[in-house]
Design a protein around this motif. Structure first.
Motif, mmCIF file in Angstrom:
data_model
loop_
_atom_site.group_PDB
_atom_site.id
_atom_site.type_symbol
_atom_site.label_atom_id
_atom_site.label_comp_id
_atom_site.label_asym_id
_atom_site.label_seq_id
_atom_site.Cartn_x
_atom_site.Cartn_y
_atom_site.Cartn_z
ATOM 1 N N VAL A 80 0.604 -1.183 -0.055
ATOM 2 C CA VAL A 80 0.062 -0.075 -0.152
ATOM 3 C C VAL A 80 0.886 1.138 0.052
ATOM 4 C CG1 VAL A 80 -1.850 1.194 1.411
ATOM 5 C CG2 VAL A 80 -1.845 -1.192 1.220
ATOM 6 N N LEU A 81 0.642 2.279 -0.995
ATOM 7 C CA LEU A 81 1.368 3.359 -1.136
ATOM 8 C C LEU A 81 0.545 4.522 -0.823
ATOM 9 C CD1 LEU A 81 3.435 2.709 -4.202
ATOM 10 C CD2 LEU A 81 4.065 2.495 -1.805
ATOM 11 N N LEU A 82 0.656 5.424 -0.066
ATOM 12 C CA LEU A 82 0.318 6.656 0.244
ATOM 13 C C LEU A 82 0.795 7.793 -0.563
ATOM 14 C CD1 LEU A 82 -0.151 6.650 4.346
ATOM 15 C CD2 LEU A 82 -1.989 6.649 2.356
ATOM 16 N N ALA A 83 -0.227 8.981 -0.894
ATOM 17 C CA ALA A 83 0.322 10.048 -1.564
ATOM 18 C C ALA A 83 -0.913 11.316 -1.642
ATOM 19 C CB ALA A 83 0.401 9.940 -3.133
ATOM 20 N N GLY A 84 -0.414 12.337 -1.644
ATOM 21 C CA GLY A 84 -1.302 13.597 -1.370
ATOM 22 C C GLY A 84 -1.420 14.312 -0.163
ATOM 23 N N ALA A 85 -2.003 15.579 0.090
ATOM 24 C CA ALA A 85 -1.758 16.253 1.079
ATOM 25 C C ALA A 85 -2.637 15.845 2.316
ATOM 26 C CB ALA A 85 -2.527 17.588 0.870
ATOM 27 N N GLY A 86 -3.514 14.592 2.214
ATOM 28 C CA GLY A 86 -3.996 14.221 3.384
ATOM 29 C C GLY A 86 -3.311 12.864 3.877
ATOM 30 N N ALA A 87 -2.048 12.491 3.285
ATOM 31 C CA ALA A 87 -1.350 11.537 3.592
ATOM 32 C C ALA A 87 -0.504 11.798 4.670
ATOM 33 C CB ALA A 87 -0.696 10.882 2.488
ATOM 34 N N THR A 88 -1.000 12.300 5.915
ATOM 35 C CA THR A 88 -0.144 13.159 7.157
ATOM 36 C C THR A 88 0.693 11.545 7.739
ATOM 37 O OG1 THR A 88 -2.060 12.677 8.616
ATOM 38 C CG2 THR A 88 -1.537 14.830 7.403
ATOM 39 N N PRO A 89 1.603 12.013 8.495
ATOM 40 C CA PRO A 89 2.360 11.023 9.193
ATOM 41 C C PRO A 89 1.466 10.277 10.024
ATOM 42 C CG PRO A 89 3.590 12.893 8.998
ATOM 43 C CD PRO A 89 2.359 13.316 8.740
ATOM 44 N N GLY A 90 0.474 11.169 10.892
ATOM 45 C CA GLY A 90 -0.606 10.496 11.956
ATOM 46 C C GLY A 90 -1.344 9.442 11.258
ATOM 47 N N LEU A 91 -1.810 9.840 9.945
ATOM 48 C CA LEU A 91 -2.503 8.772 9.271
ATOM 49 C C LEU A 91 -1.936 7.635 8.923
ATOM 50 C CD1 LEU A 91 -5.169 7.891 7.790
ATOM 51 C CD2 LEU A 91 -4.461 9.251 5.734
ATOM 52 N N ALA A 92 -0.900 7.621 8.625
ATOM 53 C CA ALA A 92 0.050 6.617 8.057
ATOM 54 C C ALA A 92 0.215 5.769 9.441
ATOM 55 C CB ALA A 92 1.652 7.134 7.687
ATOM 56 N N GLU A 93 0.526 6.147 10.523
ATOM 57 C CA GLU A 93 0.664 5.514 11.672
ATOM 58 C C GLU A 93 -0.471 4.908 12.259
ATOM 59 O OE1 GLU A 93 2.221 3.804 14.976
ATOM 60 O OE2 GLU A 93 3.311 4.708 13.463
ATOM 61 N N SER A 94 -1.656 5.413 11.914
ATOM 62 C CA SER A 94 -3.014 4.948 12.130
ATOM 63 C C SER A 94 -3.347 3.694 11.277
ATOM 64 C CB SER A 94 -4.156 6.083 12.100
ATOM 65 O OG SER A 94 -3.967 6.965 13.078
ATOM 66 N N LEU A 95 -2.915 3.464 10.201
ATOM 67 C CA LEU A 95 -2.731 2.555 9.330
ATOM 68 C C LEU A 95 -2.055 1.482 9.440
ATOM 69 C CD1 LEU A 95 -3.166 4.532 5.786
ATOM 70 C CD2 LEU A 95 -5.062 3.416 6.793
ATOM 71 N N ARG A 96 -0.890 1.778 10.102
ATOM 72 C CA ARG A 96 -0.066 0.502 10.474
ATOM 73 C C ARG A 96 -0.706 0.039 11.685
ATOM 74 N NH1 ARG A 96 4.085 3.868 8.307
ATOM 75 N NH2 ARG A 96 4.203 5.293 10.170
ATOM 76 N N GLN A 97 -1.270 0.732 12.561
ATOM 77 C CA GLN A 97 -1.993 0.276 13.719
ATOM 78 C C GLN A 97 -2.972 -0.890 13.381
ATOM 79 O OE1 GLN A 97 -2.762 3.233 16.395
ATOM 80 N NE2 GLN A 97 -0.584 3.716 16.734
ATOM 81 N N ALA A 98 -3.649 -0.330 12.068
ATOM 82 C CA ALA A 98 -4.721 -1.176 11.624
ATOM 83 C C ALA A 98 -4.435 -2.334 10.630
ATOM 84 C CB ALA A 98 -5.767 -0.379 10.928
ATOM 85 N N ASP A 99 -2.918 -2.648 10.838
ATOM 86 C CA ASP A 99 -2.251 -3.668 10.023
ATOM 87 C C ASP A 99 -2.223 -3.530 8.599
ATOM 88 O OD1 ASP A 99 -1.770 -5.103 12.357
ATOM 89 O OD2 ASP A 99 -3.681 -6.253 12.119
ATOM 90 N N ILE A 100 -2.277 -2.266 8.192
ATOM 91 C CA ILE A 100 -1.925 -1.767 6.819
ATOM 92 C C ILE A 100 -0.613 -1.145 6.721
ATOM 93 C CG2 ILE A 100 -2.857 -0.442 4.744
ATOM 94 C CD1 ILE A 100 -5.601 -0.785 6.080
ATOM 95 N N GLN A 101 0.502 -1.757 6.114
ATOM 96 C CA GLN A 101 1.673 -1.070 6.179
ATOM 97 C C GLN A 101 1.687 -0.329 4.938
ATOM 98 O OE1 GLN A 101 3.711 -1.695 8.726
ATOM 99 N NE2 GLN A 101 2.072 -3.232 9.540
ATOM 100 N N ALA A 102 1.405 0.821 5.260
ATOM 101 C CA ALA A 102 1.632 1.862 4.077
ATOM 102 C C ALA A 102 2.541 2.669 3.982
ATOM 103 C CB ALA A 102 0.100 2.883 4.209
#
Length: 465
Positions: free
Chosen positions: A223-245
């Motif tokens: 899973v790859l992230l891009a865009g202004a909404g892809a904040t470090p906080g969101l990336a960490e929340s996705l990892r906590q949900a077992d999504i290694q973005a």
């Protein structure tokens, strides 16, 4: 000389611009700019500032419409020829679009083999949407070469770094979740109104990612992230949900980018894709680029004026030369007509004098051969040759002599069958004849004479003259 690739990511009231230099397959990130705008003039000013002035010859610019503005369909065709697909596209899409196909701009991607057929991703966008998007560029004479569609445009730019996986594009205008296969969008979902709370957004993304993977029969895609909404906080929340973005790695010598600039950089790389790869490009039909030289036309005015004067002089000279030659040709034509009328006074319609002259001469030659005016001599000359060639002790009475261009038919009577055979052998020795063939010979009722018919064929030398 390095070529500039420019990606222009317009996201509501924000524009992000990436300038990439490309030389011999090596990409260098030259500039990143971010600016807010409220009018078309402010947008154009921001782009010019990023370009450090006017666009240069050879620049390639790309932008993308939001996914929500396009109607994308995957079609099947039994052929892969681009011209055939372009011709068939309106008919295939007309029954699948909620808007009239004639009011839309159509584009399609490179066909992909699917069994015995070819799958084609086709996009349709209303003309008014394309016109409104391009208006600031056209008014400011900014040569936007490629107008693609999200998320396809970003997938094209990230093809080398993310050929297969899930691409999450979180922009202010919309959020898209796309499944990539071999560097192309194979399926995608659009979230026009993303949840405002981060936890709700993570749950929504988690559900859409699972749905796309399940539809394809796959799991655990990167899973790859891009865009202004892809904040470090969101990336960490996705990892906590077992999504290694993770953020995609771009080919800029290991230089990392902030997530908000990745779409602009991907668009810059999209601008470098050769046109033969056939990505979406809504710069077609009434919205096609007029000329790459538009930004340089001021400097070409003087050269164009000189070229015009030179062309006018050359044209005048050519016209005078043609007029003189045309007069001579007309005089020669009239002289040929006069000679033809004198030679063939019975001719009526005159269309092609040389052709009619050759035809008339050929006809006269045929008539001359038939009446004995050819090179073989006259019929009387042939009869004289026959008389001179025959043995002195043979008595011959000629009843009929039929003269032709290739042969002579001789009918008459003599004293015996042996006399006929001796005549044939003697005539074949003549240089005038190739063959003497007795076609008929019979004894008269009183036995006093033999009636015969003989065909004399002229020699090949005589026929060739």
């Amino acid at each position: 000389m390095a070529k500039r690739l420019i990606g222009i990511d317009i996201d509501r009231d924000q524009v992000r611009i990436a300038v990439v230099s490309e030389e011999k397959g090596v990409y260098t990130l030259s500039a990143l700019e971010r600016a807010g705008f409220a009018t078309a003039q402010e947008l154009a000013a921001a782009i010019r500032e990023a370009l450090q002035g006017e666009a240069r010859y050879g620049d390639r610019m790309a932008a993308a419409l939001p996914a929500g503005e396009a109607f994308v369909r995957w079609l099947q065709f039994p052929f892969s020829d681009g011209k055939k697909i372009e011709a068939a596209l309106p008919f295939e899409l007309s029954a699948q679009l909620p808007v009239p196909v004639e009011d839309s701009v159509l584009s399609f991607q490179k066909p992909v083999a699917s069994g015995e057929k070819f799958q084609v991703a086709a996009a349709a966008v209303r003309q008014e949407v394309v016109r409104e998007f391009l208006l600031p560029f056209d008014q400011a004479a900014i040569p936007l070469n490629f107008l693609d569609v999200a998320p396809f445009a970003f997938a094209g730019g990230l093809r080398e770094s993310c050929p297969d996986g899930i691409l999450l594009l979180l922009r202010a205008a919309e959020v898209t979740v796309a499944r990539l296969a071999e560097g192309r969008v194979a399926d995608y979902l659009l979230l026009p109104a993303a949840p405002k709370d981060e936890a709700g957004l993570v749950r929504r993304l988690q559900r859409e990612i699972a749905l796309l993977q399940r539809k394809a029969g796959l799991s655990e895609l990167p899973v790859l992230l891009a865009g202004a909404g892809a904040t470090p906080g969101l990336a960490e929340s996705l990892r906590q949900a077992d999504i290694q973005a993770e953020l995609p790695r771009l080919p800029f010598g290991g230089e990392s980018l902030e997530a908000e600039f990745i779409p602009a950089a991907a668009l810059a790389l999209r601008a470098g894709i050769p046109e033969k790869e056939h990505e979406f490009n809504l710069r077609s039909g009434p919205f096609a680029m007029k000329s790459e030289w538009a930004s340089l036309k001021r400097g070409l005015v003087t050269a164009a004026g000189l070229l015009l004067l030179t062309s006018a002089a050359l044209t005048a000279s050519a016209w005078l030369n043609y007029n003189h030659k045309a007069g001579r040709a007309e005089a020669l034509q009239q002289e040929m007509v006069r000679i033809y009328r004198q030679t063939f006074p019975g001719a009526r319609a005159i269309v092609d004098v040389p052709l009619q002259m050759r035809s008339g001469i050929t006809e006269l030659e045929k008539r001359g051969r038939l009446i004995g005016a050819g090179v073989q001599g006259t019929a009387l000359g042939v009869l004289r040759e026959v008389s001179a060639t025959l043995p002195e002790d043979v008595t011959l009475d000629v009843r009929d002599l039929t003269y032709g261009p290739d042969s002579v038919r001789l009918e008459g009577y003599t004293t015996s069958f042996d006399a006929i055979n001796r005549m044939a052998r003697s005539l074949e020795k003549s240089p005038l004849f190739k063959e003497a063939q007795i076609s008929d010979a019979k004894m008269s009722l009183d036995g006093s004479r033999v009636d015969f018919r003989m065909n004399l064929t002229f020699s090949e030398e005589q026929q060739a003259r």
